[in-house]
Design an enzyme around this catalytic site. Structure first.
Site, PDB file in Angstrom:
ATOM      1  N   ASP A  80      -3.107  -1.531  -7.023  1.00 26.28           N
ATOM      2  CA  ASP A  80      -1.803  -0.858  -7.000  1.00 26.28           C
ATOM      3  C   ASP A  80      -1.132  -0.889  -5.625  1.00 26.28           C
ATOM      4  OD1 ASP A  80      -2.269  -0.287  -9.660  1.00 26.28           O
ATOM      5  OD2 ASP A  80      -2.995   1.737  -9.276  1.00 26.28           O
ATOM      6  N   GLN A  81      -1.512  -1.863  -4.786  1.00 25.69           N
ATOM      7  CA  GLN A  81      -0.961  -1.915  -3.428  1.00 25.69           C
ATOM      8  C   GLN A  81      -0.096  -3.151  -3.189  1.00 25.69           C
ATOM      9  OE1 GLN A  81      -1.141   0.471  -1.368  1.00 25.69           O
ATOM     10  NE2 GLN A  81      -2.840   1.722  -2.062  1.00 25.69           N
TER      11      GLN A  81
END
Lengths: 306, 306, 306, 306
Positions: B251-252
């Site tokens: 999720d980065q």
């Protein structure tokens, strides 16, 4: 992308586990009358006297003194189906007669019977069929009626009957009679999901159920045909859609819901149509959902959505 | 409901008839380099020297002096396919070498080959398949890959191959190898349309094409599993979705697109999920469209969408 | 509430320190002509030949072949003020004459001179004055003109001259002549910030600068007087505002910007007015900002905002 | 630009003339307790027995059976001020004691006393002062407190006392004591309108009134200092603002309202701050309005806004 597939239930803290009561024990009362002191209290007292628990209450008055009053109440009552005749009689005696009110009692478990009319454009139809299949739209879609046969396969894929009723532009009576044969006393609601034919006053009177239409503009702008072309020519910076009840006057019925999307000079008419399609299907689906949950009350040419 | 079925063409006034050129004669040049005086002029001169007409030009620099420079140019060139090797060489000589730039030449007519990964949730998948069928999403969907078989029928209805690749939680290597067999040198893009499995760094390296994921929150809020439950517990007044390129860090990766929808205290976690689903599918479809039209340029952990 | 008062500069990673060049070395070229191959290249070549660095370039064509072409270019050129006569001549020779184009060269450092007209409603006026004071609106507000004296104190607080010019409804010529005396050859733009008087064709012709009006509806819905009352009567679910150039035809001029806000049945006409006021001031301020940054190009009754 | 200055009253049709009752005869009852059958009915019966007419009733339960119950009722009662002690006793006997409920009776005519804290940034402060002046925000602004003197003139222009209380970073106790002297038993609400100092738990306990803060991000994203810088570095496509009640934990209190605005890669941190400022002031003003109309009920770390 997460490692867990199922959204866990909330089990701790102030956010509690939600135990939805059986839909079969849930009922609704809709009230419309001249505003009078004591009406809210009287309705809640009838329900309490029956042992019902009010789970939701919304009301609105057009004027704090002497306006028109609207109330929608949801309640939980064990054995509702067996007791609803008695409850309806009690509401009649203590509310309908005393306050000269329109009172409607309905069961949440009853799914409204809906017919969808469509021509060749599929986005509004498919949105309704999808949400119906996923359980989001709690209605029975009885049939899809079209003046073209293009969308028959898509409708059949969802297991819904498809009725092809061609419309002769010189004499629309034959088609209209066929529609009435199919729908009279058979449906609770007709949805025009981009049906490109004028609905006659005779049809409205004879079919005698609400008809919801999606108009592809932000009414009252761009009434009538070809609104996206007119929007392009006027150079508007947003296009929109309007869901409304159909009346004898074209595009003039009570508005249920509207929304818009931003556009700019670079969008062709075709691109406005594509952008607008997103709004059309959302607006129509919202309007149909609200209608079917008894959230829309008509008043003159207006709606109260509560 | 209108009396006219076909949206008429605009034929009078300043709004003119749009004659889209043949897609096969349309090309794109993407440039990324350190900003230097003369770069815009140099690119347009190369194109003009080839007889190309620039139909769209967008550029952006992170800093007016000494920043990173990005340019996306669309042009019209007769016989593009035959001449593109020459044009690419010329761009290499006069742009790539002179300005130390990344230069990518592509044809608009080429449709990117896409694989979609999905688990059991259908809304993002169906939105992509539907728009693909309507012609809105100009890609080739080569296959749908799933760790479950639930959605096989829906995918087959659209005439797309469905590959069921179960994932053993104790040893994911078998599934990963199967994925690589299916996809290596076969696709230009992988889309995770609510695929609920972690993607490994090894897979990213070996498959060597961009991977776009839809995360069901407004990142960086609610990273990881169960974002709607966390949103409910925190009491936020909007839920959102984020489409981003997948990197080794969960999720980065670089964000391509985000959007939100208003919610309130009365929505259960299940209702947040339903509301959020609307946003998820719109955000993912926009991100995939932009990527496939070469509108997204990556820069560090950021994107430039032009 | 944070422990740090100043938003720190970004000093590491790919997000770089922004060094804005001196505004006095920044210029703009606006081009409008029939679309022709080579025009983008030709403009950028002129600028490059002068040693200018293009920092922003936006263009749009109404049609890929044979449409109307619009281009807005910002560039950085040392000593712009001294060299602009030469640059303008070169643009004349190589662009204006060759392509039969409208070519406008301007300096970013030049602040347009603006007069604001207002009646009694203050929200649009105050929004403009506030943003002017904070430096967000890079214009010179030369004076505020009103047919009433109510807002004199507020305007004086901002240090702006306030001209009270009463309008006699039986003979508006006296007021109009006074307006022309004040404004002719004195301003670059007139903004009607809820000025409730018809602007005559004679005034438009004689003052000979653009006039921007804010209309308190989503045009073309609710043209003319009392749009919020009409919106209440029609039962719309959103109210809006439209900023447009004033032409001789009431509420028919080219639209620059529009926006809407959601309302419902419970809002009185007064509440619609209050909700709409939020939109009005935002829409007007955006339109004035864009106009003053030379981002709005007129074409027939349309605008291209680039 | 219209020919009529005054928005006419609606006098015909179904849209009726609104006769607002005297605010001095309007009251509110707020209820919070475990959900139990009969509670709605019991409250409305008490009001009806007193001769009050319910003009608005909103309720919410976290769970249809056994959840937490919230109700906000507005009513019209002649001579409210004289009778409120009796009414409060009756509500105590028949609701508070019977249902173990929190019951709060208030008068609509009572304007909450508010102190605003600010540092150097003016947009949130000015929005509150402006709406206060226009009558939109029905509160008494008792004073503005600041750790800087920059905004003194602006505050004085609105006729509001301005208290300059410098904060020594090495010992904040002196300032805190001064704050407590000014505010204890003097205000109903404190609003932090971009006040850039940590509020201590001791202050919260001793001042003992709600404190509303505006945080310049979409919480829980970007907690703490410099959220716009962090937003730029993460490459988000929207920035937002959050109004919440202040608790001892930084940026963790119950959220009242949030909103966002779209941004893109081209916006610098400064431009994100400017865009975000628009959202901040709207979100804060909405939160303060709702709080002052008794629409916000706290429950654990959540709010119910009804």
């Amino acid at each position: 992308m997460t490692s867990v597939e199922i959204e866990p239930r909330i089990t701790t803290g102030v956010v509690e586990h939600i135990t939805k009561p059986e839909p079969r024990s849930l009922g609704r009362v809709l009230i419309q009358c001249r505003d009078q002191p004591g009406i809210v209290s009287a309705v809640s007292r009838v329900l309490t006297d029956f042992g019902a628990n009010i789970t939701s209450l919304d009301q609105y008055s057009t004027d704090p003194s002497g306006g028109q009053f609207f109330q929608r109440t949801e309640f939980h009552l064990e054995n509702l189906n067996a007791r609803r005749t008695d409850l309806d009689k009690e509401l009649g005696d203590r509310i309908r007669d005393v306050y000269d009110a329109q009172v409607t009692l309905s069961r949440v478990a009853y799914r409204k019977r809906v017919a969808i009319f469509v021509s060749k454009t599929d986005h509004c139809l498919l949105d309704l069929l999808w949400r119906h299949r996923s359980g989001e739209l709690p209605v029975d879609i009885v049939m899809v009626v079209s003046n073209h046969s293009d969308l028959a396969d898509d409708v059949h894929y969802f297991g819904i009957p498809f009725m092809h009723v061609p419309v002769d532009p010189k004499d629309k009576t034959v088609a209209e009679n066929r529609h009435l044969d199919l729908l009279r006393d058979n449906v609770d609601l007709i949805v025009l999901a981009r049906y490109m034919q004028i609905i006659s006053e005779r049809f409205l009177n004879e079919v005698n159920v609400p008809v919801i239409n999606i108009h592809h503009s932000f009414l009252p702008a761009f009434i009538g045909a070809a609104p996206y072309r007119k929007a392009k020519e006027r150079g508007v910076k947003m296009v929109g859609a309007t869901a409304h009840y159909v009346t004898a006057e074209l595009d003039q019925g009570p508005i249920i819901e509207q929304d818009v999307i931003r556009v700019d000079h670079s969008h062709s008419t075709q691109e406005l149509m594509r952008k607008g399609a997103e709004v059309e299907r959302q607006v129509l689906t919202r309007a149909v959902s609200w209608h079917c949950e008894d959230k829309v009350m008509r008043y003159g040419n207006l709606t109260v959505v509560i």
